[in-house]
Design a protein around this motif. Structure first.
Motif, short mmCIF file in Angstrom:
data_model
loop_
_atom_site.label_atom_id
_atom_site.label_comp_id
_atom_site.label_asym_id
_atom_site.label_seq_id
_atom_site.Cartn_x
_atom_site.Cartn_y
_atom_site.Cartn_z
N UNK A 45 9.64 -4.83 4.74
CA UNK A 45 8.41 -4.37 5.39
C UNK A 45 7.75 -5.49 6.19
N UNK A 46 7.12 -5.09 7.30
CA UNK A 46 6.42 -6.09 8.10
C UNK A 46 5.11 -6.51 7.47
N UNK B 75 12.70 4.06 3.39
CA UNK B 75 12.27 3.00 4.30
C UNK B 75 11.86 1.75 3.53
N UNK B 76 11.13 1.97 2.44
CA UNK B 76 10.64 0.83 1.65
C UNK B 76 11.80 0.03 1.10
N UNK C 115 0.82 -1.20 0.00
CA UNK C 115 0.00 0.00 0.00
C UNK C 115 0.87 1.27 0.00
N UNK C 116 0.60 2.17 -0.96
CA UNK C 116 1.37 3.41 -1.07
C UNK C 116 0.56 4.44 -1.84
N UNK C 117 1.05 5.67 -1.82
CA UNK C 117 0.52 6.73 -2.67
C UNK C 117 1.65 7.65 -3.08
N UNK C 118 1.61 8.09 -4.33
CA UNK C 118 2.49 9.13 -4.85
C UNK C 118 1.58 10.22 -5.40
N UNK D 275 3.40 0.92 5.44
CA UNK D 275 4.00 -0.35 5.85
C UNK D 275 4.85 -0.10 7.09
N UNK D 276 5.19 -1.15 7.78
CA UNK D 276 5.98 -1.00 8.99
C UNK D 276 5.10 -0.74 10.21
#
Length: 355
Positions: A80-81, A74-75, A21-24, A39-40
């Motif tokens: 990632x957990x 971080x990614x 899951x992400x957004x730009x 994430x995390x």
């Protein structure tokens, strides 16, 4: 011009490939893209941006909230957990020309009897196994500097990108002020400088009046600006900005009242929703809903339009629509959707159906 650095590009590609899951996103007029990944196990704070996806006519449980727990570094720097989660594949049945014309003619006949407006959409579907979705999205972003531009993945909705010129609601929480807009009417940019048609002016009036009445019903005192022409890519719209103070009224209440506006649904709303259910042969999914960036100081929500849903297999589905009224012409409406789809369709390339 927007340029996404190598670290951010790699993080976006990793998220798409791993279904994380992400957004730009990039705010209107800005050349600075913002990347966040949910994430995390980092705790959420009010200062961090939150990206919200609300699908077409979505309920609170349909919304997905992407919290900025991880940066691009971080990614890439740690495992990632969270594990990747599959999402629905894009719709693959395109709207054929003859079907569109027949359905649109039937809808026009109904509106001649009832009056009002219904936003009728169609889909273009295709496949491009060689598509570089990050590069395509950034190229699309640079064609629409005036728009809110976004690329995201959620397990509930899949991967989408788009460029929306339409503010649903922009709230400054410190000053309790808001901005929204009536955006309707469409013509090719080659008609710039010509008088707008009566059909387009009437359609714009319906959207403007509905939004103003809705805000009054909430106890607000909206100020209506002058109507102007907005150029976005290869087309133009009629735009009226509506502003005011919202002290004592939650932004979520205003969002719920405005969404969906007649620009993506129609008027009267209940009748238009029935028309959409009856005449459209595809699910709208995120098209016609909204995407939103929120933090402790502000909320900015934009209608999710000029958008495409895609997956890692190269499948894609693009959504375009137009406001249908009693004096609409089905062939003209088809041509309008072609103009709206042209830029994005050209960028995606590959095998395409229903063009």
């Amino acid at each position: 011009m927007i340029e996404v650095d190598n670290v951010t590009s790699a993080a976006v590609r990793h998220c798409l490939e791993s279904r994380l899951t992400f957004a730009l996103y990039c705010m209107p007029g800005s050349e600075r893209p913002v990347f966040i990944a949910d994430i995390g196990d980092k705790a959420e704070t009010d200062d961090e941006p939150c990206f919200i996806v609300s699908p077409w006519f979505g309920t609170p449980s349909d919304k997905y909230r992407i919290v900025g727990r991880a940066t691009a570094s971080d990614v890439l720097d740690k495992t990632p957990s969270a594990s990747g989660v599959d999402s629905p594949r894009p719709w693959t049945v395109p709207t054929e020309h003859d079907d569109y014309i027949d359905l649109c003619d039937s809808l026009i006949g109904r509106l001649n009897e009832r009056g009002g407006k219904t936003v009728f959409s169609r889909v273009l579907c295709g496949e491009n196994r060689d598509a570089d979705w990050v590069a395509i999205a950034v190229d699309y972003f640079n064609l629409h500097p005036e728009a809110f531009r976004y690329l995201y993945y959620t397990p509930q909705h899949g991967a989408w990108f788009g460029a929306s010129p339409e503010i649903l609601l922009d709230c400054d929480k410190a000053t309790d002020t808001f901005v929204t807009m009536a955006l309707a009417g469409t013509r090719p940019v080659i008609d710039d400088g010509k008088p707008w048609s009566g059909k387009n002016l009437a359609e714009q009036g319906v959207v403007r009046d509905y939004i103003v009445d809705t805000l009054y019903d909430l106890g607000l005192q909206p100020h209506v600006g002058k109507t102007e022409t907005l150029t976005t890519g290869n087309i133009q719209h009629l735009l009226t900005r509506i502003t005011g103070h919202c002290e004592g009224v939650e932004s979520t209440a205003i969002l719920s009242a405005l969404n969906p506006t007649p620009a993506l649904c129609g008027w009267p709303r209940a009748a238009a929703l029935e028309d959409i259910i009856e005449y459209e042969r595809h699910p709208r999914r995120c098209y016609g809903g909204y995407v939103c960036v929120e933090n402790a100081r502000s909320l900015a929500a934009y209608v999710n339009l000029r958008c495409v849903n895609f997956d890692n297999a190269g499948r894609w589905c693009m959504y375009v629509g137009g406001g249908i009224m009693a004096d609409s012409d089905a062939a003209d409406e088809w041509d309008e959707t072609c103009h709206k789809a042209a830029l994005l369709q050209g960028l995606i390339g590959g095998k395409t159906e229903s063009i």
